[in-house]
Design an enzyme around this catalytic site. Structure first.
Site, short mmCIF file in Angstrom:
data_model
loop_
_atom_site.label_atom_id
_atom_site.label_comp_id
_atom_site.label_asym_id
_atom_site.label_seq_id
_atom_site.Cartn_x
_atom_site.Cartn_y
_atom_site.Cartn_z
N ASP A 280 13.78 -1.47 -8.61
CA ASP A 280 13.20 -2.11 -7.41
C ASP A 280 12.52 -3.42 -7.81
OD1 ASP A 280 11.45 -2.79 -5.17
OD2 ASP A 280 11.84 -0.76 -4.43
N SER B 140 10.12 1.14 2.58
CA SER B 140 9.63 -0.23 2.38
C SER B 140 8.46 -0.51 3.33
CB SER B 140 10.80 -1.21 2.57
OG SER B 140 10.45 -2.51 2.16
N HIS C 193 15.85 -2.49 -4.55
CA HIS C 193 15.14 -2.18 -3.31
C HIS C 193 16.09 -2.06 -2.11
CE1 HIS C 193 11.38 -2.06 -0.95
NE2 HIS C 193 12.05 -2.71 -0.04
#
Ligand SMILES: *[C@@H]1O[C@H](CO)[C@@H](O)[C@H](O)[C@H]1NC(C)=O
Ligand SMILES: *[C@@H]1O[C@H](CO)[C@@H](O)[C@H](O)[C@H]1NC(C)=O
Ligand SMILES: *[C@@H]1O[C@H](CO)[C@@H](O)[C@H](O)[C@H]1NC(C)=O
Ligand SMILES: *[C@@H]1O[C@H](CO)[C@@H](O)[C@H](O)[C@H]1NC(C)=O
Ligand SMILES: *[C@@H]1O[C@H](CO)[C@@H](O)[C@H](O)[C@H]1NC(C)=O
Ligand SMILES: *[C@@H]1O[C@H](CO)[C@@H](O)[C@H](O)[C@H]1NC(C)=O
Ligand SMILES: *[C@@H]1O[C@H](CO)[C@@H](O)[C@H](O)[C@H]1NC(C)=O
Ligand SMILES: *[C@@H]1O[C@H](CO)[C@@H](O)[C@H](O)[C@H]1NC(C)=O
Length: 434
Positions: free
Chosen positions: A360, A213, A392
């Site tokens: 995601d 991320s 995610h």
């Protein structure tokens, strides 16, 4: 433990820099808990640092306080201040933390090789006091997102006998999501660590990056910028997950959601190295009503966890006098054009493992598909796994072991690399352990 010979070697190596040599003795261990970076004079660059080469070590100290009680499997931990280059290509500095494993760890290691994993942490905050070198002592010791604590990942890597480098890759202005700043700071942290003589001189060091991320932003940009900015570096690999190739898309996906708290920081980060852009941003914020300037700017002193709570489900555009249109001004989009889109500066020169949940919701799998497709088209060595399970957040836990296994294979030479592979996988670690 370091011997005096090591200290001497460090000084000899760095003495020719002259300007900053007097600050280069390793500052002794202090049992006192660290001061926050905003109040700690260690987090400054010495006079004349601009003249040193990127990656030059400017200050170094034993990490203070109860560091070895919060991170297991470290025989020594250092904080290193080093020279880097900001997004305006002006001299800057950043801080990294180097963790040294115990010498008695032999699992997966080769006596003529050391392994260095550079972990880029998704600290996702525009507050310098949320930087990893400091958060290790506090937030990183707590479990997060159902996937263990950040410090557990570090301890795990150290337990394999790997050295761990953990840069404060947003730099002193806490430039969240600024691709160039983060990439440079990551590359220069590795230069600094490799020149520190804190790695065994008698072995060859293999080094690789890992980021998820917000951390993948730093890792990916380091890989994009490496060939131009740090051509002497030769990475053995990079593992990136939950990639965010397009910040504008992520913005539009996140506004109004539980994770909208990332968005004030996205714009405060984007304007962190440009006074005109910051002044413009602030000038467009509403001054009254629930979505006002003081509520927005409060993010300058929040960790990511606090920001998630403060801005949950809010509409980013509601803070601006003319809504979303205010964010389309060239003073902002010009910075975004340079820092917010991956795949335009350069390509990874190292085997790359990419993992992403198809579901995601922060950044579409499509945008990562497109990045990988582009890489494959020019022979980047990439293995891309699209997880049919989760989103995610769940992919943090679902991807962790796959990333660490792949990195282990890179370090011990057993990874099968070469070519381009895209596969759908079905991995659901989180539900099986809960
Ligand atoms: C380390 O010190 C901090 C600050 O004093 C404290 O909050 C934390 O609980 C300590 N951690 C451990 C493992 O002792
Ligand atoms: C290595 O040594 C340290 C310190 O003596 C000890 O805590 C650790 O358990 C040892 N690790 C292994 C794998 O033997
Ligand atoms: C050990 O590491 C060295 C340096 O990376 C490498 O040349 C050698 O092939 C490795 N040996 C084994 C058995 O993996
Ligand atoms: C420390 O390293 C050992 C292996 O040497 C590993 O079994 C253990 O899980 C590690 N500790 C943590 C907290 O990861
Ligand atoms: C990024 O995403 C936005 C919104 O989906 C889109 O309009 C734009 O074309 C994308 N930019 C790039 C460089 O892919
Ligand atoms: C995310 O943004 C893309 C492009 O702007 C859009 O196609 C997609 O539907 C969005 N996804 C979500 C979950 O909002
Ligand atoms: C700004 O917003 C906050 C949070 O909604 C609110 O508590 C505060 O009263 C607002 N200030 C003004 C001047 O409207
Ligand atoms: C993977 O899943 C997607 C749907 O997300 C599908 O379109 C694609 O064909 C699958 N790819 C492979 C290699 O199975």
């Amino acid at each position: 433990m370091l011997t005096t010979r090591f200290f001497a070697a460090l000084e000899c190596l760095l003495a020719p820099c002259g300007i900053v040599a007097s600050s280069l003795q390793i500052q002794p261990y202090s049992p006192l808990e660290p001061l926050p970076p905003s109040r700690d004079p260690f987090y400054t660059a010495p006079h004349g640092f601009e003249k040193t080469a990127p990656g030059t070590i400017l200050r170094i100290r034993h990490a203070p306080g109860n560091i070895t009680s919060v991170v297991a499997n470290a025989s020594a931990v250092y904080h290193i201040v080093y020279r880097t280059t900001d997004s305006n290509y002006k001299p800057s500095f950043a801080v990294t933390t180097l963790f040294v494993p115990f010498g008695n760890v032999t699992a997966g290691t080769n006596s003529s090789q050391s392994s260095l994993l550079s972990i880029q942490i998704p600290y996702n905050s525009v507050w310098v006091d949320a930087s990893p070198s400091y958060a290790i002592y506090y937030d990183f010791a707590q479990p997060a997102f159902g996937a263990g604590s950040t410090n557990d990942d570090t301890s795990h890597a150290l337990g394999k006998g790997w050295f761990v480098n953990m840069p404060d890759h947003e730099g002193p202005a806490a430039s969240f999501a600024m691709g160039i700043t983060e990439g440079h700071a990551t590359l220069d942290s590795i230069r600094a660590v490799l020149s520190s003589r804190l790695l065994p001189a008698t072995t060859h060091t293999k080094y690789a990056m890992w980021g998820y991320s917000g951390g993948s932003i730093a890792s990916e940009w380091a890989a994009e910028l490496q060939e131009q900015y740090a051509p002497e570096l030769s990475f053995s690999g990079m593992a990136i997950g939950g990639c965010v190739p397009n910040m504008t898309e992520a913005r539009d996906n996140l506004t109004g959601t539980a994770y909208a708290g990332l968005l004030p920081g996205m714009y405060l980060g984007l304007t962190s190295e440009d006074e005109d852009a910051r002044a413009y941003l602030v000038s467009r914020l509403k001054t009254s009503g629930p979505y006002n300037a003081s509520a927005f700017l409060a993010d300058l002193k929040l960790t990511v966890t606090q920001a998630f709570a403060a801005y949950a489900n809010q509409d980013l555009y509601a803070y601006f006098v003319n809504g979303r249109a205010d964010l389309e001004a060239p003073v902002l989009t010009n910075i975004g054009a340079r820092n917010s889109y991956q795949g335009y500066h350069g390509v990874p020169q190292m085997p790359t493992f990419v993992y992403k949940a198809i579901g995601d919701e922060f950044s579409t799998v499509r945008s990562t598909d497109a990045l990988v497709e582009r890489w494959c088209g020019i022979n980047v060595d990439v293995e891309y796994q699209r997880n049919t399970v989760g989103n995610h957040i769940t992919e943090i836990g679902n991807g962790k072991q796959r990333a660490l296994n792949w990195l282990g294979g890179i370090f011990d030479g057993t990874a099968i690399v070469g070519g381009c592979s895209v596969q759908n996988v079905t991995v659901d670690v989180t539900s099986s352990v809960s």
